[in-house]
Each structure stands twice: as C-alpha cells, then as structure tokens.
Design a protein around this motif. Structure first.
Motif, PDB file in Angstrom:
ATOM      1  N   VAL A   9       0.834  -1.203   0.000  1.00  0.00           N
ATOM      2  CA  VAL A   9       0.000   0.000   0.000  1.00  0.00           C
ATOM      3  C   VAL A   9       0.869   1.253   0.000  1.00  0.00           C
ATOM      4  O   VAL A   9       0.629   2.189  -0.772  1.00  0.00           O
ATOM      5  CB  VAL A   9      -0.952  -0.001   1.229  1.00  0.00           C
ATOM      6  N   VAL A  10       1.899   1.273   0.837  1.00  0.00           N
ATOM      7  CA  VAL A  10       2.764   2.448   0.942  1.00  0.00           C
ATOM      8  C   VAL A  10       3.550   2.662  -0.355  1.00  0.00           C
ATOM      9  O   VAL A  10       3.609   3.780  -0.873  1.00  0.00           O
ATOM     10  CB  VAL A  10       3.725   2.312   2.145  1.00  0.00           C
ATOM     11  N   VAL A  11       4.129   1.591  -0.893  1.00  0.00           N
ATOM     12  CA  VAL A  11       4.903   1.709  -2.131  1.00  0.00           C
ATOM     13  C   VAL A  11       4.000   2.180  -3.275  1.00  0.00           C
ATOM     14  O   VAL A  11       4.362   3.091  -4.034  1.00  0.00           O
ATOM     15  CB  VAL A  11       5.581   0.362  -2.481  1.00  0.00           C
ATOM     16  N   GLY A  12       2.813   1.597  -3.389  1.00  0.00           N
ATOM     17  CA  GLY A  12       1.876   2.003  -4.439  1.00  0.00           C
ATOM     18  C   GLY A  12       1.422   3.442  -4.281  1.00  0.00           C
ATOM     19  O   GLY A  12       1.318   4.184  -5.265  1.00  0.00           O
ATOM     20  N   ALA A  13       1.158   3.856  -3.045  1.00  0.00           N
ATOM     21  CA  ALA A  13       0.703   5.227  -2.806  1.00  0.00           C
ATOM     22  C   ALA A  13       1.794   6.239  -3.144  1.00  0.00           C
ATOM     23  O   ALA A  13       1.511   7.281  -3.752  1.00  0.00           O
ATOM     24  CB  ALA A  13       0.260   5.384  -1.353  1.00  0.00           C
ATOM     25  N   ILE A  14       3.033   5.943  -2.779  1.00  0.00           N
ATOM     26  CA  ILE A  14       4.131   6.872  -3.094  1.00  0.00           C
ATOM     27  C   ILE A  14       4.312   6.978  -4.602  1.00  0.00           C
ATOM     28  O   ILE A  14       4.484   8.073  -5.149  1.00  0.00           O
ATOM     29  CB  ILE A  14       5.436   6.433  -2.398  1.00  0.00           C
ATOM     30  N   ALA A  15       4.248   5.845  -5.296  1.00  0.00           N
ATOM     31  CA  ALA A  15       4.366   5.878  -6.758  1.00  0.00           C
ATOM     32  C   ALA A  15       3.195   6.645  -7.372  1.00  0.00           C
ATOM     33  O   ALA A  15       3.368   7.387  -8.343  1.00  0.00           O
ATOM     34  CB  ALA A  15       4.414   4.456  -7.311  1.00  0.00           C
ATOM     35  N   GLY A  16       2.000   6.489  -6.803  1.00  0.00           N
ATOM     36  CA  GLY A  16       0.842   7.231  -7.293  1.00  0.00           C
ATOM     37  C   GLY A  16       0.976   8.725  -7.101  1.00  0.00           C
ATOM     38  O   GLY A  16       0.583   9.515  -7.962  1.00  0.00           O
ATOM     39  N   VAL A  17       1.546   9.146  -5.983  1.00  0.00           N
ATOM     40  CA  VAL A  17       1.773  10.575  -5.737  1.00  0.00           C
ATOM     41  C   VAL A  17       2.787  11.123  -6.748  1.00  0.00           C
ATOM     42  O   VAL A  17       2.582  12.194  -7.323  1.00  0.00           O
ATOM     43  CB  VAL A  17       2.252  10.819  -4.290  1.00  0.00           C
ATOM     44  N   ILE A  18       3.855  10.378  -6.971  1.00  0.00           N
ATOM     45  CA  ILE A  18       4.852  10.822  -7.961  1.00  0.00           C
ATOM     46  C   ILE A  18       4.210  10.895  -9.347  1.00  0.00           C
ATOM     47  O   ILE A  18       4.428  11.852 -10.091  1.00  0.00           O
ATOM     48  CB  ILE A  18       6.076   9.887  -7.951  1.00  0.00           C
ATOM     49  N   ALA A  19       3.393   9.908  -9.686  1.00  0.00           N
ATOM     50  CA  ALA A  19       2.697   9.920 -10.972  1.00  0.00           C
ATOM     51  C   ALA A  19       1.755  11.120 -11.063  1.00  0.00           C
ATOM     52  O   ALA A  19       1.638  11.755 -12.117  1.00  0.00           O
ATOM     53  CB  ALA A  19       1.921   8.619 -11.162  1.00  0.00           C
ATOM     54  N   GLY A  20       1.083  11.446  -9.956  1.00  0.00           N
ATOM     55  CA  GLY A  20       0.186  12.602  -9.950  1.00  0.00           C
ATOM     56  C   GLY A  20       0.922  13.907 -10.171  1.00  0.00           C
ATOM     57  O   GLY A  20       0.448  14.775 -10.908  1.00  0.00           O
ATOM     58  N   VAL A  21       2.070  14.047  -9.548  1.00  0.00           N
ATOM     59  CA  VAL A  21       2.865  15.273  -9.721  1.00  0.00           C
ATOM     60  C   VAL A  21       3.365  15.379 -11.163  1.00  0.00           C
ATOM     61  O   VAL A  21       3.281  16.450 -11.779  1.00  0.00           O
ATOM     62  CB  VAL A  21       4.043  15.307  -8.718  1.00  0.00           C
ATOM     63  N   ILE A  22       3.851  14.275 -11.711  1.00  0.00           N
ATOM     64  CA  ILE A  22       4.347  14.305 -13.096  1.00  0.00           C
ATOM     65  C   ILE A  22       3.208  14.584 -14.071  1.00  0.00           C
ATOM     66  O   ILE A  22       3.356  15.372 -15.010  1.00  0.00           O
ATOM     67  CB  ILE A  22       5.080  12.995 -13.424  1.00  0.00           C
ATOM     68  N   LYS A  23       2.062  13.947 -13.828  1.00  0.00           N
ATOM     69  CA  LYS A  23       0.904  14.202 -14.699  1.00  0.00           C
ATOM     70  C   LYS A  23       0.495  15.667 -14.620  1.00  0.00           C
ATOM     71  O   LYS A  23       0.173  16.282 -15.638  1.00  0.00           O
ATOM     72  CB  LYS A  23      -0.261  13.318 -14.300  1.00  0.00           C
ATOM     73  N   PHE A  24       0.512  16.239 -13.426  1.00  0.00           N
ATOM     74  CA  PHE A  24       0.156  17.649 -13.269  1.00  0.00           C
ATOM     75  C   PHE A  24       1.129  18.545 -14.033  1.00  0.00           C
ATOM     76  O   PHE A  24       0.709  19.495 -14.696  1.00  0.00           O
ATOM     77  CB  PHE A  24       0.125  18.042 -11.799  1.00  0.00           C
ATOM     78  N   ILE A  25       2.418  18.257 -13.931  1.00  0.00           N
ATOM     79  CA  ILE A  25       3.415  19.078 -14.631  1.00  0.00           C
ATOM     80  C   ILE A  25       3.220  19.004 -16.138  1.00  0.00           C
ATOM     81  O   ILE A  25       3.255  20.029 -16.831  1.00  0.00           O
ATOM     82  CB  ILE A  25       4.842  18.646 -14.228  1.00  0.00           C
ATOM     83  N   ILE A  26       2.978  17.803 -16.651  1.00  0.00           N
ATOM     84  CA  ILE A  26       2.756  17.657 -18.096  1.00  0.00           C
ATOM     85  C   ILE A  26       1.493  18.397 -18.513  1.00  0.00           C
ATOM     86  O   ILE A  26       1.482  19.114 -19.521  1.00  0.00           O
ATOM     87  CB  ILE A  26       2.697  16.166 -18.486  1.00  0.00           C
ATOM     88  N   ASN A  27       0.411  18.229 -17.749  1.00  0.00           N
ATOM     89  CA  ASN A  27      -0.825  18.945 -18.071  1.00  0.00           C
ATOM     90  C   ASN A  27      -0.652  20.448 -17.973  1.00  0.00           C
ATOM     91  O   ASN A  27      -1.218  21.195 -18.771  1.00  0.00           O
ATOM     92  CB  ASN A  27      -1.969  18.491 -17.152  1.00  0.00           C
ATOM     93  N   PHE A  28       0.125  20.909 -16.995  1.00  0.00           N
ATOM     94  CA  PHE A  28       0.380  22.339 -16.850  1.00  0.00           C
ATOM     95  C   PHE A  28       1.099  22.881 -18.081  1.00  0.00           C
ATOM     96  O   PHE A  28       0.734  23.932 -18.611  1.00  0.00           O
ATOM     97  CB  PHE A  28       1.202  22.608 -15.588  1.00  0.00           C
ATOM     98  N   ILE A  29       2.108  22.158 -18.537  1.00  0.00           N
ATOM     99  CA  ILE A  29       2.851  22.597 -19.730  1.00  0.00           C
ATOM    100  C   ILE A  29       1.934  22.625 -20.949  1.00  0.00           C
ATOM    101  O   ILE A  29       1.938  23.587 -21.728  1.00  0.00           O
ATOM    102  CB  ILE A  29       4.080  21.698 -19.967  1.00  0.00           C
TER     103      ILE A  29
END
Length: 125
Positions: free
Chosen positions: A53-73
């Motif tokens: 759960v912890v490993v998946g959640a951390i990867a999901g947060v990183i994915a969310g930040v990267i997705k946000f940056i790409i969408n922002f650009i």
C-alpha cells in the motif's frame, strides 16, 4: 511493516514516472504506477500487504505530480494561443491549477495504493 528505504527509491520513481506520463491519457495509469512500483520492489525482497500500500501510494503521488506538470505545460501552450483571455479568468485559472494539483496527488495516492494492493494479491495467490 518494514520497508527498506534504500531499495524503495528506484521502484517508486520508475513506477511514478511511467504512471505520470501515461496518466495524461488515462487516470487508471495511477493503478499501473502502484502495481509496477510494487512489482519492482518485490523483486528485491518480500513485500507485505501494508508495504504494498505504501509503495503504491508513493508511486501514485509521484505519478500525480508528473501528470500535473505535463498537463500544466500543455495548458500553458494552449493558453499562449489564446492571448485574449480576460483578466478575471487568469485568477480563476490559478485557483483551478491549485485544486487540480491537490486532486492529482490525492487520486494518485489512492489509486496507486489500490494498484499496490492488487499486485500484492495477484502475485501472492
């Protein structure tokens, strides 16, 4: 729950980057990010359900930040083409960006954790 902090960084970053890039197309990729990170981490050592759960959640947060940056650009490129935007929409856009960032992190953590749990149950049948 015992997570080796030295061995978690690479799987979480790989899962997060893959999920973040693919997450631009579909938000279910957060689940893929969590499952991929859990898979990569479980190759190094046995992983318990709580650690999945912890490993998946951390990867999901990183994915969310990267997705946000790409969408922002992508949004900035789009807004450059629409230069006649009224000033009242620029403030609204800032608020929408902040809300979008928060939601991408929350959904990334939740769906990434689900991906970690799904991988754990599939791998340990």
């Amino acid at each position: 729950m015992n997570i080796n902090k030295d061995k978690i960084i690479t799987p979480v970053l790989i899962g997060g980057v893959v999920g973040g890039i693919l997450g631009v197309f579909c938000c279910l990729m957060y689940i893929v990010a969590g499952a991929l990170a859990t898979y990569l981490y479980s190759k190094e050592e046995f992983i318990e359900l709580e650690s999945s759960v912890v490993v998946g959640a951390i990867a999901g947060v990183i994915a969310g930040v990267i997705k946000f940056i790409i969408n922002f650009i992508l949004n900035m490129v789009f807004l450059i083409h629409i230069s006649n935007t009224p000033p009242m929409f620029s403030g609204f856009y800032s608020i929408a960006l902040a809300i979008g960032f928060i939601f991408s992190i929350i959904f990334g953590a939740i769906l990434g954790a689900i991906g970690g749990v799904l991988y754990h149950y599939i791998a340990n049948r």
